[in-house]
Design a protein around this motif. Structure first.
Motif, mmCIF file in Angstrom:
data_model
loop_
_atom_site.group_PDB
_atom_site.id
_atom_site.type_symbol
_atom_site.label_atom_id
_atom_site.label_comp_id
_atom_site.label_asym_id
_atom_site.label_seq_id
_atom_site.Cartn_x
_atom_site.Cartn_y
_atom_site.Cartn_z
ATOM 1 N N LEU A 94 -22.668 47.064 53.731
ATOM 2 C CA LEU A 94 -22.063 48.192 53.044
ATOM 3 C C LEU A 94 -22.870 48.563 51.809
ATOM 4 N N THR A 95 -23.002 49.866 51.580
ATOM 5 C CA THR A 95 -23.629 50.321 50.349
ATOM 6 C C THR A 95 -22.624 50.231 49.201
ATOM 7 N N ASP A 96 -23.118 50.393 47.991
ATOM 8 C CA ASP A 96 -22.231 50.316 46.821
ATOM 9 C C ASP A 96 -21.166 51.407 46.853
ATOM 10 N N HIS A 97 -21.554 52.603 47.284
ATOM 11 C CA HIS A 97 -20.597 53.709 47.324
ATOM 12 C C HIS A 97 -19.582 53.517 48.459
ATOM 13 N N GLU A 99 -18.545 50.614 49.575
ATOM 14 C CA GLU A 99 -17.638 49.564 49.105
ATOM 15 C C GLU A 99 -16.680 50.101 48.049
ATOM 16 N N SER A 100 -17.172 51.009 47.226
ATOM 17 C CA SER A 100 -16.301 51.627 46.223
ATOM 18 C C SER A 100 -15.200 52.441 46.890
ATOM 19 N N ASP A 101 -15.525 53.137 47.969
ATOM 20 C CA ASP A 101 -14.516 53.896 48.707
ATOM 21 C C ASP A 101 -13.461 52.971 49.303
ATOM 22 N N LEU A 102 -13.899 51.872 49.893
ATOM 23 C CA LEU A 102 -12.963 50.951 50.534
ATOM 24 C C LEU A 102 -12.082 50.242 49.513
ATOM 25 N N ARG A 103 -12.602 50.038 48.297
ATOM 26 C CA ARG A 103 -11.784 49.410 47.258
ATOM 27 C C ARG A 103 -10.622 50.304 46.832
ATOM 28 N N LYS A 104 -10.737 51.576 47.063
ATOM 29 C CA LYS A 104 -9.646 52.500 46.723
ATOM 30 C C LYS A 104 -8.446 52.318 47.650
ATOM 31 N N GLY A 105 -8.651 51.663 48.787
ATOM 32 C CA GLY A 105 -7.555 51.440 49.726
ATOM 33 C C GLY A 105 -7.518 52.498 50.810
ATOM 34 N N LEU A 106 -6.917 52.137 51.944
ATOM 35 C CA LEU A 106 -6.864 53.048 53.079
ATOM 36 C C LEU A 106 -5.834 54.155 52.900
ATOM 37 N N ASN A 107 -4.979 54.046 51.894
ATOM 38 C CA ASN A 107 -3.984 55.095 51.622
ATOM 39 C C ASN A 107 -4.463 56.095 50.575
ATOM 40 N N PHE A 108 -5.690 55.925 50.096
ATOM 41 C CA PHE A 108 -6.226 56.844 49.097
ATOM 42 C C PHE A 108 -6.438 58.223 49.712
ATOM 43 N N SER A 109 -5.936 59.248 49.043
ATOM 44 C CA SER A 109 -6.015 60.615 49.556
ATOM 45 C C SER A 109 -7.055 61.397 48.756
ATOM 46 N N ILE A 110 -8.010 61.961 49.466
ATOM 47 C CA ILE A 110 -9.074 62.755 48.838
ATOM 48 C C ILE A 110 -8.585 64.188 48.640
ATOM 49 N N VAL A 111 -8.775 64.708 47.446
ATOM 50 C CA VAL A 111 -8.350 66.076 47.139
ATOM 51 C C VAL A 111 -9.179 67.066 47.954
ATOM 52 N N ASN A 112 -8.505 68.021 48.547
ATOM 53 C CA ASN A 112 -9.174 69.051 49.336
ATOM 54 C C ASN A 112 -9.662 70.161 48.402
ATOM 55 N N PRO A 113 -10.990 70.340 48.247
ATOM 56 C CA PRO A 113 -11.478 71.393 47.333
ATOM 57 C C PRO A 113 -11.222 72.804 47.850
ATOM 58 N N ARG A 157 -16.449 61.143 43.698
ATOM 59 C CA ARG A 157 -17.795 61.648 43.449
ATOM 60 C C ARG A 157 -18.465 62.087 44.749
ATOM 61 N N LYS A 158 -19.520 62.901 44.613
ATOM 62 C CA LYS A 158 -20.198 63.439 45.797
ATOM 63 C C LYS A 158 -20.811 62.332 46.638
ATOM 64 N N LYS A 159 -21.414 61.334 45.981
ATOM 65 C CA LYS A 159 -22.022 60.241 46.735
ATOM 66 C C LYS A 159 -20.972 59.413 47.464
ATOM 67 N N GLU A 160 -19.802 59.282 46.840
ATOM 68 C CA GLU A 160 -18.718 58.552 47.506
ATOM 69 C C GLU A 160 -18.174 59.360 48.681
ATOM 70 N N ALA A 163 -20.401 58.821 51.446
ATOM 71 C CA ALA A 163 -20.184 57.477 51.986
ATOM 72 C C ALA A 163 -18.980 57.452 52.920
ATOM 73 N N VAL A 164 -17.945 58.234 52.592
ATOM 74 C CA VAL A 164 -16.772 58.320 53.466
ATOM 75 C C VAL A 164 -17.170 58.895 54.824
ATOM 76 N N LYS A 165 -17.967 59.952 54.803
ATOM 77 C CA LYS A 165 -18.426 60.549 56.065
ATOM 78 C C LYS A 165 -19.296 59.574 56.847
ATOM 79 N N SER A 166 -20.113 58.799 56.134
ATOM 80 C CA SER A 166 -20.959 57.809 56.803
ATOM 81 C C SER A 166 -20.122 56.734 57.481
#
Length: 334
Positions: A94-97, A99-113, A157-160, A163-166
């Motif tokens: 896993l990359t740092d970004h 792993e940062s996404d996964l630390r937020k938890g599977l219930n984390f909701s990304i704001v729709n721009p 963040r954009k890099k995160e 990472a979610v898409k990856s």
């Protein structure tokens, strides 16, 4: 912040409504009982209110202090926080970004721009079914409302986000919540499928020709209909369709086995089981073998006179949800 303001406004409305009800009750009491009885009632109500308020306040202060201490521990040592919340058992690094996404938890909701655009498209599909004049008026109101509203601020963040898409496009791994603890587990997809096949070929499962949920729900509704005068209508309204969950990995077990978890929340018998639990729970404490929690268990041990040859045995159920033989339970305990 907008959601928080709405919640505060809603609570203020509820408080205002309750104050009106209290005033009505006070007026009723003043016209129904004597002044001395009124004073006793108001004193008892005030004492009860203070006790409940202080109790709830203490609970929330304790929760806040616990959350704050946990946050401080994770913030002081980022490495320990990543190990606690993300467990990578796959061959993928896993990359740092990621792993940062996964630390937020599977219930984390990304704001729709593009929230405003999506809402406009959804409204447009409904407007086409309205009369022309009414549709144009409704479209203008929605447009003016969206123009005044601000676009939501991104909470990632954009890099995160990349990472979610990856992670979503990576077909070689499977991301699951752990069975115990607030942890996200990453498994190899091949090993995950092997564990699933091991469960299915264990001899305790068999395919169903038809989903029995609807039949069970109809049966429960027929039983409740016989006692419609004895049971409240809310109990019957809570019966909802069945909802299942995927197997959760048991990271505290050897070889990381999968646990076949079946959620009963929303099942046909869920509300009925909760109703019966309220009736039967007070009877459980009267049993001589009842243990409320670990603290109660320690209190019971304090009154036991232990000898040198006494031993404390702890039984661990290997498979809780599968079929257990009544004649030979030792094979299912370890």
């Amino acid at each position: 912040m907008a959601l928080l303001r709405d919640r505060i406004h809603a609570h203020w409305k509820i408080k205002s409504s309750q104050l009106q009800e209290i005033q009505q009750l006070e007026n009723f009491l003043m016209s129904s009982i004597s002044s001395s009885d009124q004073q006793q009632v108001f004193t008892a109500v005030e004492s009860s209110f203070r006790n409940i308020f202080n109790k709830q306040k203490g609970i929330h202060i304790h929760k806040f202090s616990m959350l704050k201490s946990c946050r401080d521990k994770v913030g002081s040592d980022p490495a320990s926080g990543s190990k606690k919340f993300v467990l990578n058992l796959s061959e993928y690094a896993l990359t740092d970004h990621e792993e940062s996404d996964l630390r937020k938890g599977l219930n984390f909701s990304i704001v729709n721009p593009h929230f405003n655009l999506d809402m406009a498209c959804a409204v447009e599909s409904v407007i086409t079914k309205l009369p022309q004049i009414l549709g144009m008026e409704f479209r203008w109101k929605v447009r003016s409302m969206l123009q005044k509203s601000k676009s939501p601020t991104s909470n990632i963040r954009k890099k995160e986000l990349k990472a979610v898409k990856s992670l979503r496009l990576n077909k070689g791994i499977r991301i699951l919540p752990a069975d115990k603890g607030n942890c996200t587990v990453v498994l190899n997809e091949i090993k995950y499928r092997d564990k699933i096949n091991t469960l299915l070929k264990s001899g305790v499962y068999e395919p169903l020709a038809k989903d029995p949920t609807a039949r069970v729900e109809r049966r429960v509704q027929q039983i409740l209909a016989k006692y419609k005068t004895a049971l409240p209508a809310k109990v019957k309204q809570k019966l909802t369709p069945y909802h299942s969950k995927p197997p959760h990995p048991k990271i505290h077990k050897p070889d990381i086995p999968l646990r076949p978890t079946a959620s009963s929340i929303g099942s046909p018998c869920y509300a009925l089981a909760g109703f019966l639990q309220e009736i039967l729970s007070p009877l459980a404490s009267r049993s001589g073998i009842f243990v409320k929690n670990s603290g109660h268990f320690i209190e019971l041990l304090m009154s036991v006179n232990l000898r040198r040859q006494d031993m404390l045995a702890s039984f661990n159920v290997v498979s809780l949800h599968q079929r257990t033989s009544r004649r030979s339970p030792s094979g299912h305990q370890k």
